[in-house]
Design a protein around this motif. Structure first.
Motif, PDB file in Angstrom:
ATOM      1  N   LEU A  19      26.709  50.994 -23.660  1.00 42.75           N
ATOM      2  CA  LEU A  19      26.999  50.377 -22.371  1.00 42.75           C
ATOM      3  C   LEU A  19      28.497  50.124 -22.256  1.00 42.75           C
ATOM      4  O   LEU A  19      29.085  49.436 -23.092  1.00 42.75           O
ATOM      5  CB  LEU A  19      26.244  49.052 -22.226  1.00 42.75           C
ATOM      6  CG  LEU A  19      26.496  48.265 -20.941  1.00 42.75           C
ATOM      7  CD1 LEU A  19      25.923  49.005 -19.735  1.00 42.75           C
ATOM      8  CD2 LEU A  19      25.909  46.851 -21.043  1.00 42.75           C
ATOM      9  N   TYR A  20      29.110  50.704 -21.262  1.00 43.54           N
ATOM     10  CA  TYR A  20      30.503  50.409 -20.932  1.00 43.54           C
ATOM     11  C   TYR A  20      30.479  49.296 -19.890  1.00 43.54           C
ATOM     12  O   TYR A  20      29.946  49.479 -18.795  1.00 43.54           O
ATOM     13  CB  TYR A  20      31.209  51.653 -20.394  1.00 43.54           C
ATOM     14  CG  TYR A  20      31.396  52.725 -21.437  1.00 43.54           C
ATOM     15  CD1 TYR A  20      32.570  52.802 -22.185  1.00 43.54           C
ATOM     16  CD2 TYR A  20      30.396  53.647 -21.689  1.00 43.54           C
ATOM     17  CE1 TYR A  20      32.743  53.779 -23.150  1.00 43.54           C
ATOM     18  CE2 TYR A  20      30.554  54.635 -22.662  1.00 43.54           C
ATOM     19  CZ  TYR A  20      31.726  54.693 -23.381  1.00 43.54           C
ATOM     20  OH  TYR A  20      31.895  55.660 -24.339  1.00 43.54           O
ATOM     21  N   MET A  21      31.043  48.147 -20.236  1.00 45.11           N
ATOM     22  CA  MET A  21      30.891  46.961 -19.404  1.00 45.11           C
ATOM     23  C   MET A  21      32.203  46.182 -19.333  1.00 45.11           C
ATOM     24  O   MET A  21      33.161  46.455 -20.062  1.00 45.11           O
ATOM     25  CB  MET A  21      29.803  46.062 -19.996  1.00 45.11           C
ATOM     26  CG  MET A  21      30.126  45.552 -21.395  1.00 45.11           C
ATOM     27  SD  MET A  21      28.874  44.402 -22.052  1.00 45.11           S
ATOM     28  CE  MET A  21      29.126  42.964 -20.992  1.00 45.11           C
ATOM     29  N   LYS A  22      32.212  45.208 -18.457  1.00 43.49           N
ATOM     30  CA  LYS A  22      33.345  44.286 -18.364  1.00 43.49           C
ATOM     31  C   LYS A  22      32.994  43.031 -19.149  1.00 43.49           C
ATOM     32  O   LYS A  22      32.035  42.322 -18.791  1.00 43.49           O
ATOM     33  CB  LYS A  22      33.648  43.955 -16.908  1.00 43.49           C
ATOM     34  CG  LYS A  22      34.171  45.148 -16.104  1.00 43.49           C
ATOM     35  CD  LYS A  22      34.496  44.760 -14.667  1.00 43.49           C
ATOM     36  CE  LYS A  22      35.044  45.944 -13.881  1.00 43.49           C
ATOM     37  NZ  LYS A  22      35.357  45.573 -12.477  1.00 43.49           N
ATOM     38  N   SER A  33      27.692  43.389 -14.830  1.00 46.20           N
ATOM     39  CA  SER A  33      27.592  43.556 -16.288  1.00 46.20           C
ATOM     40  C   SER A  33      26.638  42.521 -16.876  1.00 46.20           C
ATOM     41  O   SER A  33      25.833  42.830 -17.759  1.00 46.20           O
ATOM     42  CB  SER A  33      28.980  43.425 -16.943  1.00 46.20           C
ATOM     43  OG  SER A  33      29.805  44.527 -16.625  1.00 46.20           O
ATOM     44  N   ALA A  34      26.719  41.288 -16.353  1.00 39.97           N
ATOM     45  CA  ALA A  34      25.843  40.221 -16.849  1.00 39.97           C
ATOM     46  C   ALA A  34      24.373  40.563 -16.591  1.00 39.97           C
ATOM     47  O   ALA A  34      23.516  40.369 -17.465  1.00 39.97           O
ATOM     48  CB  ALA A  34      26.206  38.900 -16.180  1.00 39.97           C
ATOM     49  N   LYS A  35      24.086  41.091 -15.408  1.00 36.90           N
ATOM     50  CA  LYS A  35      22.697  41.425 -15.074  1.00 36.90           C
ATOM     51  C   LYS A  35      22.181  42.568 -15.954  1.00 36.90           C
ATOM     52  O   LYS A  35      21.041  42.530 -16.449  1.00 36.90           O
ATOM     53  CB  LYS A  35      22.601  41.817 -13.598  1.00 36.90           C
ATOM     54  CG  LYS A  35      21.160  42.047 -13.139  1.00 36.90           C
ATOM     55  CD  LYS A  35      21.109  42.241 -11.630  1.00 36.90           C
ATOM     56  CE  LYS A  35      19.661  42.409 -11.158  1.00 36.90           C
ATOM     57  NZ  LYS A  35      19.571  42.549  -9.688  1.00 36.90           N
ATOM     58  N   THR A  36      23.021  43.571 -16.173  1.00 41.87           N
ATOM     59  CA  THR A  36      22.621  44.713 -17.002  1.00 41.87           C
ATOM     60  C   THR A  36      22.367  44.279 -18.432  1.00 41.87           C
ATOM     61  O   THR A  36      21.377  44.694 -19.060  1.00 41.87           O
ATOM     62  CB  THR A  36      23.700  45.811 -16.956  1.00 41.87           C
ATOM     63  OG1 THR A  36      23.940  46.185 -15.596  1.00 41.87           O
ATOM     64  CG2 THR A  36      23.271  47.028 -17.759  1.00 41.87           C
ATOM     65  N   VAL A  37      23.250  43.453 -18.960  1.00 43.40           N
ATOM     66  CA  VAL A  37      23.078  42.945 -20.320  1.00 43.40           C
ATOM     67  C   VAL A  37      21.773  42.158 -20.435  1.00 43.40           C
ATOM     68  O   VAL A  37      21.041  42.269 -21.422  1.00 43.40           O
ATOM     69  CB  VAL A  37      24.285  42.069 -20.724  1.00 43.40           C
ATOM     70  CG1 VAL A  37      23.972  41.244 -21.966  1.00 43.40           C
ATOM     71  CG2 VAL A  37      25.516  42.939 -20.978  1.00 43.40           C
ATOM     72  N   TYR A  47      21.813  48.158 -28.859  1.00 41.98           N
ATOM     73  CA  TYR A  47      22.683  49.123 -28.197  1.00 41.98           C
ATOM     74  C   TYR A  47      24.124  48.823 -28.574  1.00 41.98           C
ATOM     75  O   TYR A  47      24.451  47.752 -29.086  1.00 41.98           O
ATOM     76  CB  TYR A  47      22.516  49.058 -26.675  1.00 41.98           C
ATOM     77  CG  TYR A  47      22.905  47.724 -26.049  1.00 41.98           C
ATOM     78  CD1 TYR A  47      24.195  47.499 -25.554  1.00 41.98           C
ATOM     79  CD2 TYR A  47      21.985  46.677 -25.972  1.00 41.98           C
ATOM     80  CE1 TYR A  47      24.543  46.281 -24.996  1.00 41.98           C
ATOM     81  CE2 TYR A  47      22.324  45.459 -25.428  1.00 41.98           C
ATOM     82  CZ  TYR A  47      23.604  45.259 -24.935  1.00 41.98           C
ATOM     83  OH  TYR A  47      23.945  44.037 -24.394  1.00 41.98           O
ATOM     84  N   THR A  48      24.990  49.787 -28.317  1.00 39.11           N
ATOM     85  CA  THR A  48      26.423  49.631 -28.540  1.00 39.11           C
ATOM     86  C   THR A  48      27.084  49.335 -27.196  1.00 39.11           C
ATOM     87  O   THR A  48      26.598  49.764 -26.156  1.00 39.11           O
ATOM     88  CB  THR A  48      27.005  50.918 -29.138  1.00 39.11           C
ATOM     89  OG1 THR A  48      26.305  51.228 -30.338  1.00 39.11           O
ATOM     90  CG2 THR A  48      28.485  50.762 -29.472  1.00 39.11           C
ATOM     91  N   TYR A  49      28.182  48.598 -27.240  1.00 42.61           N
ATOM     92  CA  TYR A  49      28.889  48.333 -25.982  1.00 42.61           C
ATOM     93  C   TYR A  49      30.385  48.548 -26.166  1.00 42.61           C
ATOM     94  O   TYR A  49      30.916  48.498 -27.288  1.00 42.61           O
ATOM     95  CB  TYR A  49      28.638  46.893 -25.497  1.00 42.61           C
ATOM     96  CG  TYR A  49      29.343  45.840 -26.311  1.00 42.61           C
ATOM     97  CD1 TYR A  49      30.633  45.394 -25.958  1.00 42.61           C
ATOM     98  CD2 TYR A  49      28.753  45.285 -27.442  1.00 42.61           C
ATOM     99  CE1 TYR A  49      31.290  44.438 -26.713  1.00 42.61           C
ATOM    100  CE2 TYR A  49      29.402  44.333 -28.194  1.00 42.61           C
ATOM    101  CZ  TYR A  49      30.666  43.912 -27.829  1.00 42.61           C
ATOM    102  OH  TYR A  49      31.324  42.968 -28.592  1.00 42.61           O
ATOM    103  N   VAL A  50      31.057  48.808 -25.081  1.00 41.12           N
ATOM    104  CA  VAL A  50      32.514  48.900 -25.048  1.00 41.12           C
ATOM    105  C   VAL A  50      33.000  48.005 -23.919  1.00 41.12           C
ATOM    106  O   VAL A  50      32.548  48.127 -22.774  1.00 41.12           O
ATOM    107  CB  VAL A  50      32.993  50.348 -24.802  1.00 41.12           C
ATOM    108  CG1 VAL A  50      34.515  50.387 -24.633  1.00 41.12           C
ATOM    109  CG2 VAL A  50      32.566  51.257 -25.948  1.00 41.12           C
ATOM    110  N   ASN A  51      33.882  47.092 -24.243  1.00 40.85           N
ATOM    111  CA  ASN A  51      34.490  46.219 -23.246  1.00 40.85           C
ATOM    112  C   ASN A  51      35.665  46.955 -22.613  1.00 40.85           C
ATOM    113  O   ASN A  51      36.722  47.080 -23.219  1.00 40.85           O
ATOM    114  CB  ASN A  51      34.959  44.920 -23.911  1.00 40.85           C
ATOM    115  CG  ASN A  51      35.665  43.978 -22.932  1.00 40.85           C
ATOM    116  OD1 ASN A  51      35.709  44.230 -21.715  1.00 40.85           O
ATOM    117  ND2 ASN A  51      36.222  42.901 -23.443  1.00 40.85           N
ATOM    118  N   VAL A  52      35.478  47.471 -21.404  1.00 41.87           N
ATOM    119  CA  VAL A  52      36.517  48.291 -20.786  1.00 41.87           C
ATOM    120  C   VAL A  52      37.730  47.457 -20.376  1.00 41.87           C
ATOM    121  O   VAL A  52      38.820  48.012 -20.169  1.00 41.87           O
ATOM    122  CB  VAL A  52      35.969  49.073 -19.574  1.00 41.87           C
ATOM    123  CG1 VAL A  52      34.903  50.061 -20.019  1.00 41.87           C
ATOM    124  CG2 VAL A  52      35.453  48.143 -18.493  1.00 41.87           C
TER     125      VAL A  52
END
Length: 205
Positions: A19-22, A33-37, A47-52
């Motif tokens: 997940l690429y998120m803020k 991003s909060a809703k998706t998380v 899952y893996t995430y990247v803080n863009v």
């Protein structure tokens, strides 16, 4: 030095669910991003995430790769699923969880795929037909002792390179990742067997 696109493609290839998120999952920095998380958390699948926001080059480049202009962006098995609205819709219609589970299963299967002793031996013999191959260890961590007349007059490093060349594909794919190679001519092997020590070196990859 790797380009931003190369880094992104490595991330997509190396992580079945990313997940690429803020922000970060514990502290999203936008409502989408909060809703998706929150939805992903309900599934219980890691899952893996990247803080863009902390990776501005990725934030700028990813939309040109994914053809999706906004964040967050969820990828499964390297393919874009979509943003918050699509993730929410898939969660509501019941299609999200099976997709995530398929990625999780695929990853577990891939990580468990290691070459058998017979497969390793066959690969070595493809290029070194006369080789006697002794395999010690298990899984992807192996020590190979290879005895072949093809090694005559070759320095040690060339012998080892000849063996490793036969295993290039599984080393690249991760089916083998820690391989020690000991290579001898038949005469050297016979001398080793009759001696208490050997001056030959071992390399660890």
């Amino acid at each position: 030095m790797k380009t931003t696109e190369e880094k992104i493609r490595e991330q997509l290839a190396g992580n079945p669910i990313i997940l690429y998120m803020k922000g970060v999952p514990d502290k999203p920095e936008c409502g989408f991003s909060a809703k998706t998380v929150g939805i992903l958390k309900q599934t219980g699948i890691p899952y893996t995430y990247v803080n863009v926001l902390a990776a501005p080059f990725i934030r700028e480049k990813l939309p040109s790769i994914s053809h999706w202009p906004t964040y967050p962006q969820l990828f499964v098995n390297g393919e874009l699923v979509g943003g918050c609205d699509i993730v929410d819709a898939m969660n509501n219609d019941g299609s999200l969880l099976p997709l995530l589970k398929s990625a999780e299963t695929k990853d577990e299967t891939a990580s468990g795929e290691h070459l058998s002793v017979a497969e390793v031996t066959a690969l070595v013999k493809q290029n070194l037909a006369d080789a006697e191959v002794i395999v010690d260890g298990a899984g992807c961590d192996l020590t190979l002792t290879v005895i072949s007349g093809c090694f005559a007059d070759l320095p040690l490093v060339k012998k080892q390179q000849a063996v490793l060349a036969t295993l290039k594909a599984p080393l690249a794919s991760g089916k083998l990742h820690a391989v020690s190679v000991l290579a001898y001519t038949p005469e050297e092997w016979q001398a080793k067997q009759s001696a208490s020590t050997s001056g030959l070196l071992q390399i660890q990859l």
